[in-house]
Design an enzyme around this catalytic site. Structure first.
Site: not given
Ligand code: TGC
Ligand code: FAD
Length: 389
Positions: A135, A139, A143, A244, A284, A368-369
């Site tokens: 988690g 809500p 991102s 992640l 084609q 996952e981003g």
């Molecule tokens: P920021 O200030 O850039 O970074 C904080 C600290 O973390 C370091 N860092 C990382 N370290 C390891 N791996 C990475 N990928 C890293 N990215 C950044 C960074 O160097 C910094 O380190 P330090 O030592 O300076 O403290 O953080 P920010 O708050 O500006 O956020 C940056 C951003 C937007 C890239 C990040 O928050 C992000 O990746 N957002 C996307 C969120 C996301 O991917 N959520 C996924 C939720 S889980 C999910 O979706 C599961 S789906 C599951 C399924 O397969 O069903």
């Molecule tokens: P937002 O962050 O609200 O983004 C909406 C739009 O705005 C996107 O197009 C995005 O690219 C854009 N945007 C946002 N910020 C910026 C920026 N700075 N610059 C340009 N564009 C931007 N999360 C978990 O923690 N655990 C899970 O197990 C998990 N499983 C999931 C399963 C499913 C089926 C789905 C759909 C999602 C799941 N997620 C999970 C959540 C998922 O990681 C988020 O949906 C994802 O990170 C995007 O967040 P959001 O949906 O709030 O979109």
């Protein structure tokens, strides 16, 4: 549809070890025999095929790249990637289940947990006796998870959690949730067990994507957990982002599996379907779409394989994983969309796997981003300038 023959235009099998191919072929057979025959029903009924959990555990597919001493298969990262590819060729929901269980639950326990936490949870999660979820998303914060509102306050020997997580894969069926919350010391990870007072995990219904996956909210209302449920090695958002990276790595491979399934369908269908007295594969414009698919899958395979070799060598940078997740999911979705068009009206039917994969990939490109967030991660690596805000 004919038997899946694999997609290997560049003889990449020559670059795999015998063991890697054996793992891949075992999971390929599993996908053909156990996932594909039942997945349409689960997609239609929006249920997860729970019966597959012990079978996947039996094959060592949970936390497969973690060490054997905790009951895991201890395979290398390339073999792990091939597992994800074949599972997602079955369905993104099945790969998601394995991704969450391994990369987002077992990995943080292994990396940030105490020896006691590892002994208690890892063998049970590897055996599929316990299910986990992760988690991070809320809500109001997807991102930008660093702005999370969920918080944990120390009270005596316990932690008290308040807040909510959203869109959590496996939430409702999980025995344990890895939950990220703000504390006086910054963001930390906690283990919250099913049945804890003040914790509920209602399922999110009416999804049109990843329908065979359970997706949930996690709600914490004065939820008190024992002090020892803190993952002590966690410190800051970085710990969550490290998890992640593991899951994004698996998705970079997994998406190729979905793309391969769509490509395979499209080749078979266009060869068999006749219009204007010719197989439609003779046109084609049809060939152009098939060439796009094979070329992009091949490029994606090269990216994934080298990413895996870098990971196995301990040289992987997270921005490289972002590039592969971004690219491979994007080309998989485009492949699915083109394949869907090539199947004409049949392309919207669950009689063929294409529309199911296409709908699933709409989630995969978001979770996952998002694609755009990974674009910005790579953009920052090029320019040194973060463009997130
Ligand atoms: P920021 O200030 O850039 O970074 C904080 C600290 O973390 C370091 N860092 C990382 N370290 C390891 N791996 C990475 N990928 C890293 N990215 C950044 C960074 O160097 C910094 O380190 P330090 O030592 O300076 O403290 O953080 P920010 O708050 O500006 O956020 C940056 C951003 C937007 C890239 C990040 O928050 C992000 O990746 N957002 C996307 C969120 C996301 O991917 N959520 C996924 C939720 S889980 C999910 O979706 C599961 S789906 C599951 C399924 O397969 O069903
Ligand atoms: P937002 O962050 O609200 O983004 C909406 C739009 O705005 C996107 O197009 C995005 O690219 C854009 N945007 C946002 N910020 C910026 C920026 N700075 N610059 C340009 N564009 C931007 N999360 C978990 O923690 N655990 C899970 O197990 C998990 N499983 C999931 C399963 C499913 C089926 C789905 C759909 C999602 C799941 N997620 C999970 C959540 C998922 O990681 C988020 O949906 C994802 O990170 C995007 O967040 P959001 O949906 O709030 O979109």
């Amino acid at each position: 549809m004919g038997e899946f023959r694999g997609v290997d235009f560049y003889r990449l099998d020559d670059l795999l070890s015998e063991e890697e191919m054996m793992v891949r072929d075992t999971v390929r057979t599993f996908a053909d025999e156990r996932i594909i025959p039942i997945i349409d029903r689960h997609f239609e009924e929006a249920t997860f095929p729970m019966g597959l959990i012990p079978e996947m555990a039996g094959l060592g597919l949970f936390g497969a790249n973690l060490p054997e001493e905790y009951g895991c298969a201890g395979m290398n990262d390339v073999a792990y990637g091939l597992v994800m590819q074949e599972l997602e060729r079955g369905d993104s929901a099945i790969r998601s289940f394995a991704s969450v269980q391994g990369a987002l639950v077992m990995y943080p326990i292994y990396t940030f947990g105490t020896e006691e936490q590892k002994r208690r949870w890892l063998p049970a999660l590897a055996a599929g006796e316990k299910v986990g979820c992760f988690g991070l998303t809320e809500p109001n914060h997807g991102s930008d998870p660093g702005s999370m509102e969920t918080h944990a306050v120390k009270r005596g020997d316990c932690w008290v959690l308040n807040g909510a997580k959203s869109w959590i894969t496996n939430g409702t069926i999980a025995d344990v949730a890895v939950v990220w919350a703000k504390t006086a010391d910054g963001i930390r990870g906690f283990l919250v067990e099913k049945g804890t007072r003040g914790f509920s995990a209602p399922e999110i219904k009416h999804k049109m994507s990843l329908r065979a996956s359970v997706t949930s909210q996690l709600v914490f209302e004065d939820c008190e957990i024992p002090g020892e449920n803190l993952l002590p090695g966690t410190g800051g958002l970085k710990s969550a982002l490290m998890c992640l990276n593991q899951a994004r790595y698996g998705i970079a491979w997994g998406a190729l599996g979905a793309a391969m399934a769509c490509y395979h369908s499209a080749v078979d269908y266009t060869g068999a379907r006749h219009q204007f007295d010719r197989p439609i594969a003779a046109f084609q414009l049809v060939q152009e779409k098939l060439v796009y698919m094979l070329t992009e899958i091949t490029k994606g395979q090269l990216l994934a394989l080298h990413l895996g070799r870098l990971k196995d060598a301990g040289k992987l940078r997270f921005v490289q994983t972002s590039m592969a997740k971004m690219n491979n999911v994007s080309i998989a979705l485009e492949t699915a969309r083109k394949a869907r068009q090539l199947l004409g009206a049949n392309g919207i039917s669950l009689e063929f796997p294409v529309v199911r994969h296409m709908c699933n990939l709409e989630s995969v490109i978001t979770y996952e981003g998002t694609h755009d967030i990974h674009t910005l991660i790579v953009g920052e690596a090029i320019t040194g300038i973060p463009a997130f805000c």
